[in-house]
Motif scaffolding. Structure first.
Motif, mmCIF file in Angstrom:
data_model
loop_
_atom_site.group_PDB
_atom_site.id
_atom_site.type_symbol
_atom_site.label_atom_id
_atom_site.label_comp_id
_atom_site.label_asym_id
_atom_site.label_seq_id
_atom_site.Cartn_x
_atom_site.Cartn_y
_atom_site.Cartn_z
ATOM 1 N N ASN A 12 41.197 44.268 46.492
ATOM 2 C CA ASN A 12 41.664 45.557 46.978
ATOM 3 C C ASN A 12 40.614 46.651 46.823
ATOM 4 N N TYR A 13 39.576 46.387 46.002
ATOM 5 C CA TYR A 13 38.520 47.382 45.845
ATOM 6 C C TYR A 13 37.589 47.401 47.049
ATOM 7 N N LEU A 14 37.722 46.414 47.940
ATOM 8 C CA LEU A 14 36.892 46.357 49.127
ATOM 9 C C LEU A 14 37.668 46.896 50.308
ATOM 10 N N THR A 15 37.135 47.919 50.969
ATOM 11 C CA THR A 15 37.801 48.494 52.122
ATOM 12 C C THR A 15 37.632 47.571 53.318
ATOM 13 N N PRO A 16 38.736 47.103 53.930
ATOM 14 C CA PRO A 16 38.603 46.194 55.077
ATOM 15 C C PRO A 16 37.978 46.880 56.268
ATOM 16 N N MET A 17 37.203 46.123 57.039
ATOM 17 C CA MET A 17 36.585 46.656 58.241
ATOM 18 C C MET A 17 37.585 46.629 59.391
ATOM 19 N N LYS A 18 37.636 47.693 60.156
ATOM 20 C CA LYS A 18 38.547 47.757 61.287
ATOM 21 C C LYS A 18 37.968 47.024 62.491
ATOM 22 N N ARG A 19 36.650 47.068 62.630
ATOM 23 C CA ARG A 19 36.001 46.401 63.757
ATOM 24 C C ARG A 19 34.760 45.679 63.250
ATOM 25 N N ALA A 20 34.447 44.588 63.884
ATOM 26 C CA ALA A 20 33.245 43.843 63.500
ATOM 27 C C ALA A 20 32.502 43.421 64.758
ATOM 28 N N LEU A 21 31.212 43.676 64.785
ATOM 29 C CA LEU A 21 30.352 43.230 65.875
ATOM 30 C C LEU A 21 29.312 42.310 65.268
ATOM 31 N N MET A 22 29.267 41.060 65.704
ATOM 32 C CA MET A 22 28.298 40.108 65.191
ATOM 33 C C MET A 22 27.295 39.788 66.290
ATOM 34 N N ARG A 23 26.040 39.940 65.987
ATOM 35 C CA ARG A 23 24.999 39.619 66.952
ATOM 36 C C ARG A 23 23.908 38.839 66.230
ATOM 37 N N GLU A 24 23.687 37.613 66.643
ATOM 38 C CA GLU A 24 22.666 36.783 66.019
ATOM 39 C C GLU A 24 21.355 36.975 66.755
ATOM 40 N N ILE A 25 20.304 37.239 66.006
ATOM 41 C CA ILE A 25 18.981 37.457 66.588
ATOM 42 C C ILE A 25 18.063 36.380 66.049
ATOM 43 N N THR A 26 17.662 35.464 66.881
ATOM 44 C CA THR A 26 16.838 34.338 66.451
ATOM 45 C C THR A 26 15.404 34.526 66.904
ATOM 46 N N ASP A 27 14.503 33.846 66.202
ATOM 47 C CA ASP A 27 13.096 33.896 66.593
ATOM 48 C C ASP A 27 12.888 33.248 67.960
ATOM 49 N N GLN A 28 13.703 32.258 68.279
ATOM 50 C CA GLN A 28 13.529 31.544 69.530
ATOM 51 C C GLN A 28 13.916 32.401 70.727
ATOM 52 N N SER A 29 15.023 33.129 70.585
ATOM 53 C CA SER A 29 15.516 33.869 71.749
ATOM 54 C C SER A 29 14.655 35.071 72.080
ATOM 55 N N PHE A 49 27.255 51.444 68.715
ATOM 56 C CA PHE A 49 28.684 51.199 68.518
ATOM 57 C C PHE A 49 29.230 51.999 67.333
ATOM 58 N N SER A 50 28.403 52.846 66.738
ATOM 59 C CA SER A 50 28.804 53.672 65.582
ATOM 60 C C SER A 50 29.496 52.851 64.496
ATOM 61 N N PRO A 51 28.826 51.821 63.997
ATOM 62 C CA PRO A 51 29.472 50.963 62.985
ATOM 63 C C PRO A 51 29.640 51.687 61.656
ATOM 64 N N GLU A 52 30.728 51.345 60.957
ATOM 65 C CA GLU A 52 30.905 51.873 59.611
ATOM 66 C C GLU A 52 29.947 51.187 58.644
ATOM 67 N N MET A 68 17.682 52.124 56.673
ATOM 68 C CA MET A 68 17.747 53.223 55.723
ATOM 69 C C MET A 68 18.109 54.527 56.408
ATOM 70 N N GLU A 69 17.501 54.779 57.552
ATOM 71 C CA GLU A 69 17.797 56.022 58.275
ATOM 72 C C GLU A 69 19.259 56.054 58.711
ATOM 73 N N ALA A 70 19.774 54.893 59.167
ATOM 74 C CA ALA A 70 21.177 54.832 59.585
ATOM 75 C C ALA A 70 22.101 55.036 58.387
ATOM 76 N N SER A 71 21.740 54.446 57.249
ATOM 77 C CA SER A 71 22.574 54.561 56.057
ATOM 78 C C SER A 71 22.610 55.992 55.541
ATOM 79 N N ILE A 72 21.472 56.651 55.558
ATOM 80 C CA ILE A 72 21.400 58.030 55.079
ATOM 81 C C ILE A 72 22.240 58.960 55.947
ATOM 82 N N THR A 73 22.340 58.630 57.237
ATOM 83 C CA THR A 73 23.090 59.486 58.162
ATOM 84 C C THR A 73 24.537 59.045 58.339
ATOM 85 N N GLY A 74 25.019 58.110 57.496
ATOM 86 C CA GLY A 74 26.447 57.846 57.480
ATOM 87 C C GLY A 74 26.908 56.446 57.796
#
Length: 206
Positions: A12-29, A49-52, A68-74
């Motif tokens: 319960n100490y972990l806030t659940p995510m309302k939305r999740a976007l998963m994107r895999e970035i491989t060296d091959q692609s 997508f303005s992720p939390e 880091m820049e994204a984290s500092i800005t929210g």
């Protein structure tokens, strides 16, 4: 469990995510996101997508600057990288940041680390070949040329035993230092009154 393991195990100490976007970035692609390729482009593309929260595995290079820049800005960031200690983590972040091409003094980069990240979780390989959570530390502040850490919990090895013919490291987690006022304020904002009271009881028992 709290008294025995010296750790809090409450999902319960972990806030659940309302939305999740998963994107895999491989060296091959070598997919192109915007005008940038690979991991860095993926980080920047996800920000549209303005992720939390952004979760990145195996950060190795200049993409840490964008995180880091994204984290500092929210936008909260969770990432993994390779470092043998807290101080080594500071050096690793500086190295990766400079690989982005940013021409900033080390002191400026160091000063941004506590604003971008709250905790450092260190996983270590032990004598029996297993990986275990070794320390959980607050990233406190930048002062006098250093990023200061406050080790909260530490795994202490009790002994190396033999279990079913195999070596096994046995130990326990212990509270090393109390959370800073900064962390307690952050928890007060995220937890309910009952959860905060339970957290304080757990600290007293640890």
């Amino acid at each position: 469990d709290i008294a025995q393991n010296k750790m809090i195990r409450n999902p319960n100490y972990l806030t659940p995510m309302k939305r999740a976007l998963m994107r895999e970035i491989t060296d091959q692609s070598k997919k192109i996101f915007g005008n940038m390729s690979g991991f860095t482009g993926g980080v920047n593309a996800s920000l549209t997508f303005s992720p939390e929260t952004q979760i990145l595995q195996e950060v190795k290079s200049g993409e840490v600057k964008d995180v880091m820049e994204a984290s500092i800005t929210g936008s909260q960031a969770i990432l993994s990288t390779h470092a043998n200690s807290n101080d080594a983590l500071t050096d690793r972040i500086i190295l990766m940041y400079t690989q982005s091409g940013a021409n900033l003094p080390e002191d400026i980069i160091k000063s941004q680390i506590p604003s971008a990240f709250n905790l450092a979780v260190h996983v270590q390989r032990y004598e029996d070949g297993t990986r275990k959570l070794a320390t959980i530390s607050e990233i406190l502040k930048y002062e006098n040329g250093r990023v200061h850490y406050n080790i909260l919990y530490q795994f202490v090895v009790d002994r190396l035993a033999e279990v079913n013919g195999k070596k096994k490291v046995l130990g326990s987690f212990y509270l090393v230092n109390e959370p800073s006022p900064k962390m307690m304020d952050a928890l007060n904002q995220r937890l309910s009154a009952d959860e905060m009271a339970e957290f304080k009881v757990a600290l007293d028992r640890a």
